[in-house]
Design a protein around this motif. Structure first.
Motif, PDB file in Angstrom:
ATOM      1  N   LEU A  10       0.830  -1.209   0.000  1.00 57.03           N
ATOM      2  CA  LEU A  10       0.000   0.000   0.000  1.00 57.03           C
ATOM      3  C   LEU A  10       0.864   1.258   0.000  1.00 57.03           C
ATOM      4  CD1 LEU A  10      -2.740  -1.318   2.457  1.00 57.03           C
ATOM      5  CD2 LEU A  10      -3.008  -0.935   0.001  1.00 57.03           C
ATOM      6  N   SER A  16     -15.666   1.089  14.339  1.00 56.06           N
ATOM      7  CA  SER A  16     -15.299  -0.283  14.681  1.00 56.06           C
ATOM      8  C   SER A  16     -14.029  -0.275  15.536  1.00 56.06           C
ATOM      9  CB  SER A  16     -15.061  -1.048  13.369  1.00 56.06           C
ATOM     10  OG  SER A  16     -15.064  -2.426  13.539  1.00 56.06           O
ATOM     11  N   LEU A  33     -10.753  -1.510  15.695  1.00 53.26           N
ATOM     12  CA  LEU A  33      -9.866  -2.193  14.750  1.00 53.26           C
ATOM     13  C   LEU A  33      -8.695  -2.849  15.466  1.00 53.26           C
ATOM     14  CD1 LEU A  33      -9.697   0.457  11.884  1.00 53.26           C
ATOM     15  CD2 LEU A  33     -11.271  -1.465  12.134  1.00 53.26           C
ATOM     16  N   VAL A  84      -3.493  -0.762   8.153  1.00 55.82           N
ATOM     17  CA  VAL A  84      -3.893  -0.986   6.764  1.00 55.82           C
ATOM     18  C   VAL A  84      -4.966   0.022   6.342  1.00 55.82           C
ATOM     19  CG1 VAL A  84      -5.132  -2.643   5.327  1.00 55.82           C
ATOM     20  CG2 VAL A  84      -3.168  -3.395   6.651  1.00 55.82           C
ATOM     21  N   TYR A  85      -5.852   0.353   7.272  1.00 59.27           N
ATOM     22  CA  TYR A  85      -6.886   1.357   6.984  1.00 59.27           C
ATOM     23  C   TYR A  85      -6.236   2.709   6.656  1.00 59.27           C
ATOM     24  CZ  TYR A  85     -10.923   4.429   7.744  1.00 59.27           C
ATOM     25  OH  TYR A  85     -11.906   5.379   7.594  1.00 59.27           O
ATOM     26  N   SER A 102      -4.492   2.596   3.281  1.00 54.23           N
ATOM     27  CA  SER A 102      -5.432   2.572   2.156  1.00 54.23           C
ATOM     28  C   SER A 102      -5.922   3.983   1.840  1.00 54.23           C
ATOM     29  CB  SER A 102      -6.633   1.668   2.476  1.00 54.23           C
ATOM     30  OG  SER A 102      -6.229   0.315   2.575  1.00 54.23           O
ATOM     31  N   LEU A 103      -6.284   4.740   2.885  1.00 53.97           N
ATOM     32  CA  LEU A 103      -6.739   6.116   2.650  1.00 53.97           C
ATOM     33  C   LEU A 103      -5.612   6.950   2.037  1.00 53.97           C
ATOM     34  CD1 LEU A 103      -8.957   7.155   5.704  1.00 53.97           C
ATOM     35  CD2 LEU A 103      -9.537   5.763   3.720  1.00 53.97           C
ATOM     36  N   GLU A 108     -14.413  -6.511  10.589  1.00 53.88           N
ATOM     37  CA  GLU A 108     -13.821  -5.333  11.241  1.00 53.88           C
ATOM     38  C   GLU A 108     -14.097  -4.043  10.477  1.00 53.88           C
ATOM     39  OE1 GLU A 108      -9.728  -5.136  12.917  1.00 53.88           O
ATOM     40  OE2 GLU A 108      -9.645  -7.161  12.118  1.00 53.88           O
ATOM     41  N   LEU A 109     -13.999  -4.129   9.154  1.00 53.50           N
ATOM     42  CA  LEU A 109     -14.158  -2.930   8.320  1.00 53.50           C
ATOM     43  C   LEU A 109     -15.602  -2.781   7.846  1.00 53.50           C
ATOM     44  CD1 LEU A 109     -10.755  -3.243   6.406  1.00 53.50           C
ATOM     45  CD2 LEU A 109     -11.337  -1.521   8.132  1.00 53.50           C
ATOM     46  N   GLN A 110     -16.501  -3.543   8.482  1.00 57.48           N
ATOM     47  CA  GLN A 110     -17.937  -3.353   8.330  1.00 57.48           C
ATOM     48  C   GLN A 110     -18.444  -3.504   6.900  1.00 57.48           C
ATOM     49  OE1 GLN A 110     -19.345  -0.051  10.657  1.00 57.48           O
ATOM     50  NE2 GLN A 110     -18.423  -0.921  12.476  1.00 57.48           N
ATOM     51  N   PRO A 156     -14.052   6.686  -2.211  1.00 50.40           N
ATOM     52  CA  PRO A 156     -15.017   6.576  -1.112  1.00 50.40           C
ATOM     53  C   PRO A 156     -16.407   7.062  -1.527  1.00 50.40           C
ATOM     54  CG  PRO A 156     -12.951   7.485  -0.304  1.00 50.40           C
ATOM     55  CD  PRO A 156     -12.836   7.432  -1.806  1.00 50.40           C
ATOM     56  N   VAL A 211      -9.285  -5.530   1.320  1.00 49.79           N
ATOM     57  CA  VAL A 211      -9.158  -4.653   2.482  1.00 49.79           C
ATOM     58  C   VAL A 211      -9.098  -3.181   2.046  1.00 49.79           C
ATOM     59  CG1 VAL A 211      -7.519  -3.987   4.278  1.00 49.79           C
ATOM     60  CG2 VAL A 211      -8.185  -6.370   4.035  1.00 49.79           C
ATOM     61  N   TYR A 212      -8.453  -2.927   0.908  1.00 49.89           N
ATOM     62  CA  TYR A 212      -8.397  -1.557   0.370  1.00 49.89           C
ATOM     63  C   TYR A 212      -9.813  -1.051   0.069  1.00 49.89           C
ATOM     64  CZ  TYR A 212      -7.206   2.304  -2.787  1.00 49.89           C
ATOM     65  OH  TYR A 212      -7.117   3.534  -3.392  1.00 49.89           O
ATOM     66  N   SER A 230     -11.760  -0.415   3.256  1.00 52.01           N
ATOM     67  CA  SER A 230     -11.303   0.789   3.968  1.00 52.01           C
ATOM     68  C   SER A 230     -11.912   2.044   3.352  1.00 52.01           C
ATOM     69  CB  SER A 230      -9.772   0.880   3.927  1.00 52.01           C
ATOM     70  OG  SER A 230      -9.182  -0.176   4.653  1.00 52.01           O
ATOM     71  N   LEU A 231     -11.895   2.121   2.014  1.00 50.81           N
ATOM     72  CA  LEU A 231     -12.488   3.303   1.365  1.00 50.81           C
ATOM     73  C   LEU A 231     -13.984   3.382   1.664  1.00 50.81           C
ATOM     74  CD1 LEU A 231     -10.839   3.651  -2.170  1.00 50.81           C
ATOM     75  CD2 LEU A 231      -9.972   4.302   0.065  1.00 50.81           C
ATOM     76  N   MET A 242     -15.576   2.178   4.355  1.00 47.84           N
ATOM     77  CA  MET A 242     -15.819   2.547   5.748  1.00 47.84           C
ATOM     78  C   MET A 242     -15.570   4.041   5.940  1.00 47.84           C
ATOM     79  SD  MET A 242     -14.772   0.631   9.287  1.00 47.84           S
ATOM     80  CE  MET A 242     -13.272   1.455   9.796  1.00 47.84           C
ATOM     81  N   PHE A 243     -14.541   4.570   5.248  1.00 52.91           N
ATOM     82  CA  PHE A 243     -14.343   6.025   5.304  1.00 52.91           C
ATOM     83  C   PHE A 243     -15.520   6.743   4.654  1.00 52.91           C
ATOM     84  CE2 PHE A 243     -13.138   9.940   3.176  1.00 52.91           C
ATOM     85  CZ  PHE A 243     -12.899  10.712   4.300  1.00 52.91           C
ATOM     86  N   GLN A 247     -18.599   7.377   6.767  1.00 47.47           N
ATOM     87  CA  GLN A 247     -18.548   8.345   7.874  1.00 47.47           C
ATOM     88  C   GLN A 247     -18.162   9.745   7.426  1.00 47.47           C
ATOM     89  OE1 GLN A 247     -15.128   7.686  10.565  1.00 47.47           O
ATOM     90  NE2 GLN A 247     -14.556   5.992   9.230  1.00 47.47           N
TER      91      GLN A 247
END
Lengths: 246, 246
Positions: A105, A223, A225, A232-233, A236-237, B104-106, B184, B232-233, B236-237, B239-240, B243
């Motif tokens: 990443l 969540s 984490l 990793v979150y 990724s952002l 975890e990342l919903q 996102p 996971v990437y 993550s986007l 979940m961001f 919110q």
């Protein structure tokens, strides 16, 4: 050229010009010869992990060594910005996974720091096996530059002493007081440091010190984490932020 | 209340009102009694994985069973939107990791599909062990709703038959033709499906079919991501995105 088989050649052995011949030894040569059964006259990709890569032709190959001639050489400029994660030290078996993901990443660096709730003592210097993880991950994903790797002693004070190297510093805080979401925009320009607690989280004293020193408290979402998922979150952002043109 | 020890109680045993008594048996009861040494009169959290959770008081506990009285009960509405990942089947040992991260990342759901380059045959139905992974991850991170889990046969045609259930469908394509980054914003509203190839990637025929059917080709960035990192990437986007109020 990332889909070619890739091998690591240390920077101090990198050829100056096309036509130069280099030698691969040790595990990388074994990987090339014994595992991938690379043959004479095949083309492979080498990289040094510091921004250089190139195409090479195999001139000679045995079990434990290979001789290669440079066909094409490229040098990729160092990025001006990027995300460095300061991660609370832990003995977790999830660390290898985390190191692999930092490369994939495209994180700029990882700093392990000794937190109050860290389990086990942080080694004084980064271990060679961590860098080896980076190299293996980079061979897989085609990244040309390995992340910077560091350990810092002195707990939060050690981190504060490094803050001047960064354009922006944040604290990924699991407390309810942190209501601003970490965003790709915060990570898209310049050098950014995000501090992540150890498994078990920050001690309140640590969070207070960082916030008072100007580290912005941010939330990673609703969540809880795990250690490596938080990392990793953030990565990724940041990777999205770096390519976002909107 | 997520920091309390959490245990899973199936929906069909969920109590109707405060004061009702429920029984925990099997691995969850062993976890409560033998591993965590929970005692009489302690308060714990139970959840059903379908949006219900609550506080319970331990009335009686033995090695393999526990009796608990409901003290507080909550029901969390189902989210209207969310990200479902359709992931090319693989026998990878990284699958357990992936299932944990979806919770975890919903993520809203995971669909495994049989791709041309899939290694091994996709089971006809989701395995109980996958759901067990979800439960263990949810206990750790405090999520109240387990992701939906499905398998689809018929390759890409099976996916196309499901497209009507989603507001938007994308294809995470590693080809150079895909220049629009997944963002996102694409994942923040309504139900979104993102199709990810198996390890080894899409066969061109599969990508063509999806794109012709209106699935938007998107890039996940300049790095060649592993199977589970791509997932996971995207998560993550999403979940961001969920919110982000900017």
């Amino acid at each position: 050229m990332a889909r070619l088989n890739t091998f690591h050649l240390p920077t101090d052995q990198w050829p100056a010009r096309v036509g130069d011949v280099v030698r691969l030894t040790g595990p990388e040569a074994r990987h090339m010869g014994t595992i991938l059964r690379t043959e004479k006259a095949q083309t492979v990709r080498l990289f040094d992990g510091q921004g250089r890569d190139g195409l090479f032709s195999v001139r000679d190959i045995a079990k434990n060594r290979a001789e290669l001639e440079a066909l094409e050489l490229a040098e990729h400029p160092a990025p001006a910005g990027g995300l460095t994660l300061a991660i609370g030290w832990g003995k977790s078996k999830r660390r290898d996974y985390l190191l692999e993901k930092v490369v994939e990443l495209q994180g700029r660096g990882v700093i392990f720091w000794q937190a109050i709730r860290s389990q086990g003592a942080l080694p004084e210097d980064p271990k060679a096996t961590w860098n080896e993880k980076f190299i293996q991950a980079a061979k897989q994903c085609g990244v040309v530059r390995l992340p910077e790797l560091d350990t810092v002693s002195g707990g939060v004070d050690g981190l504060l002493a490094m803050a001047g190297e960064f354009d922006r510093c944040y604290l990924a805080w699991e407390a309810e007081e942190a209501t601003t979401p970490l965003s790709p925009g915060m990570l898209s320009k310049g050098r950014t440091l995000v501090v992540i607690g150890p498994e078990g989280g920050f001690d309140p004293v640590e969070a207070d010190k960082l916030i008072h020193a100007g580290f912005g408290p941010v939330t990673l979402g609703p969540s809880i984490l795990r250690w490596e998922t938080a990392a990793v979150y953030c990565l990724s952002l940041a990777m999205f932020g770096a390519q976002d043109r909107s």
